[in-house]
Design an enzyme around this catalytic site. Sequence first.
Site, PDB file in Angstrom:
ATOM      1  N   ASN A   9       8.370  15.842   8.299  1.00  0.00           N
ATOM      2  CA  ASN A   9       9.358  14.891   7.782  1.00  0.00           C
ATOM      3  C   ASN A   9      10.487  14.824   8.802  1.00  0.00           C
ATOM      4  OD1 ASN A   9      11.222  13.404   6.386  1.00  0.00           O
ATOM      5  ND2 ASN A   9      11.644  14.965   4.821  1.00  0.00           N
ATOM      6  N   LYS A  11      12.935  12.833   8.939  1.00  0.00           N
ATOM      7  CA  LYS A  11      14.224  12.355   8.392  1.00  0.00           C
ATOM      8  C   LYS A  11      14.808  11.285   9.334  1.00  0.00           C
ATOM      9  CE  LYS A  11      14.526  16.678   5.964  1.00  0.00           C
ATOM     10  NZ  LYS A  11      15.339  17.730   5.370  1.00  0.00           N
ATOM     11  N   HIS A  96      12.226  12.552  -2.433  1.00  0.00           N
ATOM     12  CA  HIS A  96      12.797  13.665  -1.659  1.00  0.00           C
ATOM     13  C   HIS A  96      14.196  13.980  -2.201  1.00  0.00           C
ATOM     14  CE1 HIS A  96      14.479  16.005   1.618  1.00  0.00           C
ATOM     15  NE2 HIS A  96      13.226  16.277   1.942  1.00  0.00           N
ATOM     16  N   GLU A  98      16.881  14.669  -0.827  1.00  0.00           N
ATOM     17  CA  GLU A  98      17.994  13.988  -0.154  1.00  0.00           C
ATOM     18  C   GLU A  98      18.165  12.570  -0.693  1.00  0.00           C
ATOM     19  OE1 GLU A  98      16.815  14.735   3.899  1.00  0.00           O
ATOM     20  OE2 GLU A  98      17.366  16.846   3.660  1.00  0.00           O
ATOM     21  N   GLU A 168       9.624  21.542  -3.269  1.00  0.00           N
ATOM     22  CA  GLU A 168      10.724  21.748  -2.331  1.00  0.00           C
ATOM     23  C   GLU A 168      11.994  22.157  -3.073  1.00  0.00           C
ATOM     24  OE1 GLU A 168      10.023  19.693   1.700  1.00  0.00           O
ATOM     25  OE2 GLU A 168      11.367  18.496   0.488  1.00  0.00           O
ATOM     26  N   GLY A 174      16.729  22.747   4.505  1.00  0.00           N
ATOM     27  CA  GLY A 174      17.722  22.288   5.474  1.00  0.00           C
ATOM     28  C   GLY A 174      18.649  23.378   5.988  1.00  0.00           C
ATOM     29  N   SER A 216      12.571  24.921   4.927  1.00  0.00           N
ATOM     30  CA  SER A 216      12.770  25.882   6.020  1.00  0.00           C
ATOM     31  C   SER A 216      11.479  26.531   6.515  1.00  0.00           C
ATOM     32  CB  SER A 216      13.775  26.966   5.608  1.00  0.00           C
ATOM     33  OG  SER A 216      15.000  26.393   5.227  1.00  0.00           O
TER      34      SER A 216
HETATM   35  P1  PGA Z   1      13.523  21.707   6.366  1.00  0.00           P
HETATM   36  O1  PGA Z   1      13.364  20.368   5.539  1.00  0.00           O
HETATM   37  O2  PGA Z   1      12.155  22.149   6.790  1.00  0.00           O
HETATM   38  O3  PGA Z   1      14.391  21.346   7.536  1.00  0.00           O
HETATM   39  O4  PGA Z   1      14.179  22.718   5.461  1.00  0.00           O
HETATM   40  C1  PGA Z   1      12.301  20.192   4.632  1.00  0.00           C
HETATM   41  C2  PGA Z   1      12.450  18.891   3.890  1.00  0.00           C
HETATM   42  O5  PGA Z   1      13.579  18.525   3.535  1.00  0.00           O
HETATM   43  O6  PGA Z   1      11.451  18.187   3.634  1.00  0.00           O
END
Ligand code: PGA
Length: 256
Positions: A9, A11, A96, A98, A168, A174, A216
């Site tokens: 992903n 982003k 997601h 976010e 998640e 993040g 992460s």
């Molecule tokens: P991250 O993000 O691996 O940077 O923690 C995962 C995600 O938000 O899909």
Amino acid sequence: MNKKLIIGNWKMNPNTLREAEHLFKEFKKITTSSKNINTILCVPYVFLFPLKKLKITTKFSLGAQDVFFEQNGSFTGEVSPSMIYEAGARYTIVGHSERRYKVANENDEDVNKKIKILLKNKIIPIVCIGEKVRDQKHTYFEFVKNQIKLALRDIPKTAFKNIVIAYEPLWAIGKEALRDATPVEVNEMAIFIRKCISDLSSSKIGLDVSILYGGSVSPSNINDLVEYGGVDGFLVGRASLSVKDFTKIINISDKK
Ligand code: PGA
């Protein structure tokens, strides 16, 4: 054995198409030489078409990070499922965290509508679920169960095999993550999600549904997550923008 799904992903990254093409080519190379991995890069809309030109396959394909829940019409700024399909997306992330809590106030009803329209357009939804916090009373199980129920509302059980669920937990995602989720926590939740899906359909469908973990994921925790996490793959954010890190994640997942 089903192939493991490794999903990047990206982003709102990278800044240029040149960088995007470089990452695409590197990850395609490593995926093509793997045995047990399918990789999907979920990229910003504008990179879909040019990356599709570098050739996608079943083993190495593209996804979007969102979609709108109508087929066309007066929806300024939105992008439809048939548009992203034509541009190369065979998968799409929906719900997601976010988008739910940071940029778009997306709710479970929106997520449900998006899953339905994606299925109609032969795009596999990667449905993100996960709790904000882990409380002592374990109410997060109920929270996740409810998210699943609302996301899959009125969707025929026969379509569940075309849906991927990504667990998640917000506290593990993040740069602001509190800590990594342990493989035991991931495994426990994967079993719980299978049970929820079984209750909505059948135990066969519950066993077969693809469940991923995201939050992460990195070269330092991938070994244990593959070994003990009990999931069918990973949704990787930051590490999917690093050739070194994502290559390691693919290689380790391939060997286990
Ligand atoms: P991250 O993000 O691996 O940077 O923690 C995962 C995600 O938000 O899909």
